[in-house]
Design an enzyme around this catalytic site. Structure first.
Site, PDB file in Angstrom:
ATOM      1  N   ILE A 160       0.773  -1.190  -0.031  1.00 30.72           N
ATOM      2  CA  ILE A 160       0.000   0.085   0.006  1.00 30.72           C
ATOM      3  C   ILE A 160       0.923   1.254   0.063  1.00 30.72           C
ATOM      4  O   ILE A 160       0.491   2.428  -0.609  1.00 30.72           O
ATOM      5  CB  ILE A 160      -0.993  -0.145   1.145  1.00 30.72           C
ATOM      6  CG1 ILE A 160      -2.279   0.788   0.628  1.00 30.72           C
ATOM      7  CG2 ILE A 160      -0.642   0.492   2.255  1.00 30.72           C
ATOM      8  CD1 ILE A 160      -2.992   0.032  -0.415  1.00 30.72           C
ATOM      9  N   ALA A 161       2.208   1.180   0.682  1.00 30.60           N
ATOM     10  CA  ALA A 161       2.782   2.153   0.688  1.00 30.60           C
ATOM     11  C   ALA A 161       3.299   2.573  -0.919  1.00 30.60           C
ATOM     12  O   ALA A 161       3.458   3.613  -1.327  1.00 30.60           O
ATOM     13  CB  ALA A 161       4.384   1.747   1.124  1.00 30.60           C
TER      14      ALA A 161
ATOM     15  N   SER B  78      12.291   2.911   6.191  1.00 26.18           N
ATOM     16  CA  SER B  78      12.099   1.720   6.402  1.00 26.18           C
ATOM     17  C   SER B  78      12.886   1.133   7.709  1.00 26.18           C
ATOM     18  O   SER B  78      13.600   1.676   7.970  1.00 26.18           O
ATOM     19  CB  SER B  78      12.543   0.733   5.310  1.00 26.18           C
ATOM     20  OG  SER B  78      12.644  -0.665   5.481  1.00 26.18           O
ATOM     21  N   ARG B  79      12.566  -0.152   8.192  1.00 18.93           N
ATOM     22  CA  ARG B  79      13.358  -0.801   9.078  1.00 18.93           C
ATOM     23  C   ARG B  79      14.632  -1.286   8.526  1.00 18.93           C
ATOM     24  O   ARG B  79      15.601  -1.346   9.326  1.00 18.93           O
ATOM     25  CB  ARG B  79      12.615  -1.916   9.789  1.00 18.93           C
ATOM     26  CG  ARG B  79      11.213  -1.647  10.280  1.00 18.93           C
ATOM     27  CD  ARG B  79      10.510  -2.814  10.666  1.00 18.93           C
ATOM     28  NE  ARG B  79      10.176  -3.707   9.241  1.00 18.93           N
ATOM     29  CZ  ARG B  79       9.981  -4.789   9.075  1.00 18.93           C
ATOM     30  NH1 ARG B  79       9.612  -5.532  10.202  1.00 18.93           N
ATOM     31  NH2 ARG B  79       9.753  -5.465   7.958  1.00 18.93           N
TER      32      ARG B  79
ATOM     33  N   HIS C 130       1.270   0.505  13.694  1.00 17.63           N
ATOM     34  CA  HIS C 130       0.693   1.734  13.598  1.00 17.63           C
ATOM     35  C   HIS C 130       1.186   2.741  14.734  1.00 17.63           C
ATOM     36  O   HIS C 130       1.309   4.125  14.467  1.00 17.63           O
ATOM     37  CB  HIS C 130      -0.811   1.786  13.078  1.00 17.63           C
ATOM     38  CG  HIS C 130      -1.088   1.233  12.037  1.00 17.63           C
ATOM     39  ND1 HIS C 130      -2.513   1.145  11.415  1.00 17.63           N
ATOM     40  CD2 HIS C 130      -0.450   0.679  11.116  1.00 17.63           C
ATOM     41  CE1 HIS C 130      -2.604   0.581  10.168  1.00 17.63           C
ATOM     42  NE2 HIS C 130      -1.168   0.628   9.945  1.00 17.63           N
TER      43      HIS C 130
ATOM     44  N   LYS D 182      -5.590   2.606   7.904  1.00 19.01           N
ATOM     45  CA  LYS D 182      -6.511   1.821   8.702  1.00 19.01           C
ATOM     46  C   LYS D 182      -6.103   0.472   9.022  1.00 19.01           C
ATOM     47  O   LYS D 182      -5.133  -0.175   8.140  1.00 19.01           O
ATOM     48  CB  LYS D 182      -7.783   1.835   8.056  1.00 19.01           C
ATOM     49  CG  LYS D 182      -7.822   1.826   6.423  1.00 19.01           C
ATOM     50  CD  LYS D 182      -7.285   0.222   5.799  1.00 19.01           C
ATOM     51  CE  LYS D 182      -7.844  -1.039   6.328  1.00 19.01           C
ATOM     52  NZ  LYS D 182      -7.300  -2.109   5.749  1.00 19.01           N
TER      53      LYS D 182
ATOM     54  N   ASP E  85      -8.886  -5.438   9.290  1.00 23.21           N
ATOM     55  CA  ASP E  85      -8.420  -5.158   7.833  1.00 23.21           C
ATOM     56  C   ASP E  85      -9.621  -4.922   7.227  1.00 23.21           C
ATOM     57  O   ASP E  85      -9.555  -3.708   6.228  1.00 23.21           O
ATOM     58  CB  ASP E  85      -7.459  -6.343   7.392  1.00 23.21           C
ATOM     59  CG  ASP E  85      -6.746  -5.805   6.285  1.00 23.21           C
ATOM     60  OD1 ASP E  85      -5.645  -5.307   6.542  1.00 23.21           O
ATOM     61  OD2 ASP E  85      -7.131  -5.820   5.136  1.00 23.21           O
TER      62      ASP E  85
END
Ligand SMILES: NC(=O)c1ccc[n+]([C@@H]2O[C@H](COP(=O)([O-])OP(=O)(O)OC[C@H]3O[C@@H](n4cnc5c(N)ncnc54)[C@H](OP(=O)(O)O)[C@@H]3O)[C@@H](O)[C@H]2O)c1
Length: 334
Positions: free
Chosen positions: A23-24, A44-45, A87, A105, A186
């Site tokens: 989704i990014a 990012s991680r 989140h 969301k 979700d």
């Protein structure tokens, strides 16, 4: 906001994207054609993921940590696109750095987490919005206006469902309790948010859920309202349902076709009248409407969107909490 906290006047709004999943990528793609927007950084991680994402979308800066992205002075607003469980931590990190945030969301895993973030944003006067893009969709906005203006009389019932057929890969985030997976958070968040838009917060909540492997694979909800209205909502990871929605009132009904959460059109049925078709300006499946609302708020110096109000996101999280309570769905650490 950044760079001394000024409003982005006379220049594009500078976006940072936190996380590099599917989704990014969609937001990065949908921002690209908007003249008002510029994606200046990704975080990012892992530095490798950030660099690969930056190359893919032509983003100038790649940060190998959330902290570095939150500290980037050339970012006005961060879009948080991690799995649900993360989140809260990601948004908090950005708000503490004074960054405006658009968070995917469901807003958080629980109402308590959401309250903490809303309190922090309000305390600091920083913009925060849940990425409930459905509320920014022109057809949904038109429906809400018609309902408010009494086009179907007093609302007596809402029906909505969102189910996908799967099968999902066993490693998919939706099947992982550690990532707060499952159908409710979700997919169910859409029917619940849809009902919230026209009926507000329910007074009574009943639910049944089928749990497997620590997540809900199918959940049904019956919400009762002080007005006497009811909402019947379902979501599923194992049933490719119609994905439709309807709002029924004392003098008519509004029906949304498949994909009610990003509709192009809907039909208004009124007693004694031919059905009327309403179409919103497109493109319905784009995140542009939501991105434009974020940028409008930032330019106007508004810290909450009237289209996706924080109090609404909190109420939806309280309903999701109550449904989880009824179906016995607890995530690790809760
Ligand atoms: N609005 C919509 O239509 C829509 C559609 C789908 C999903 N979503 C929402 O968007 C969010 C992400 O969904 P997605 O489908 O993009 O998921 P995804 O493809 O699995 O991507 C999530 C990304 O988050 C990071 N991540 C993974 N595990 C993590 C962890 N344990 N802690 C922190 N970060 C982690 C990873 O990026 P890094 O490796 O770069 O850290 C990963 O690429 C979810 O909240 C989902 O509900 C919204």
């Amino acid at each position: 906001m950044s760079e001394g906290g000024g409003r982005p006047e006379g220049r594009p709004v500078r976006w940072g994207i936190l996380a590099t999943g599917s989704i990014a990528g969609k937001l990065a793609g949908d921002l690209a054609p908007l003249p008002d927007a510029e994606v200046t950084a990704v975080g990012s991680r892992s530095p490798q993921s950030a660099e690969a994402f930056a190359r893919r979308f032509g983003i100038p800066r790649a940060h190998g940590s959330w902290a570095a992205l939150a500290a980037d002075p050339d970012v006005d607003v961060v879009y948080v696109a991690t799995p649900h469980n993360a989140h809260h931590a990601a948004v908090r990190r950005c708000l503490e750095a004074g960054k405006a945030v658009l968070c995917e969301k469901p807003f958080t895993r629980s109402a308590a987490q959401a309250e903490e973030l809303v309190d922090l944003a309000r305390e600091r006067g920083v913009f925060l919005m849940e990425a409930m893009w459905m509320y920014c969709n022109p057809a949904i906005r038109r429906m809400a206006e018609l309902v408010r203006n009494g086009a179907i009389g007093e609302v007596t019932a809402v029906h909505a469902d969102f189910g996908i057929g799967g099968p999902l890969d066993p490693g998919h985030r939706l099947l992982d309790p550690a990532l707060a997976g499952g159908a409710l958070l979700d997919l169910g968040v859409y029917p619940v948010s849809f009902a919230h838009l026209v009926l507000g917060e329910p007074a009574e909540i009943a639910a049944w859920g089928r749990l497997r492997g620590g997540v809900d694979v199918s959940t049904g909800m019956l919400l009762g309202y002080a007005s006497g209205a009811v909402a019947a909502l379902t979501c599923s990871l194992v049933a490719d349902t119609a994905r439709t929605a309807a709002v029924t009132g004392s003098r008519g009904r509004i029906e949304f076709p498949r994909g009610f959460f990003s509709p192009e059109r809907f039909t208004l049925h009124r007693e004694g009248a031919e059905p009327e078709e309403f179409a919103g300006p497109g493109p319905a499946g784009s995140f542009a409407h939501q991105a434009n609302e974020v940028m409008r708020c930032l330019r106007a110096g508004e810290t909450e969107s009237p289209l996706v109000p924080l109090d609404g996101s909190l109420a939806v999280m309280r309903t999701l909490d109550a449904v989880r309570d009824r179906i016995g769905l607890r995530y690790p650490g809760e």
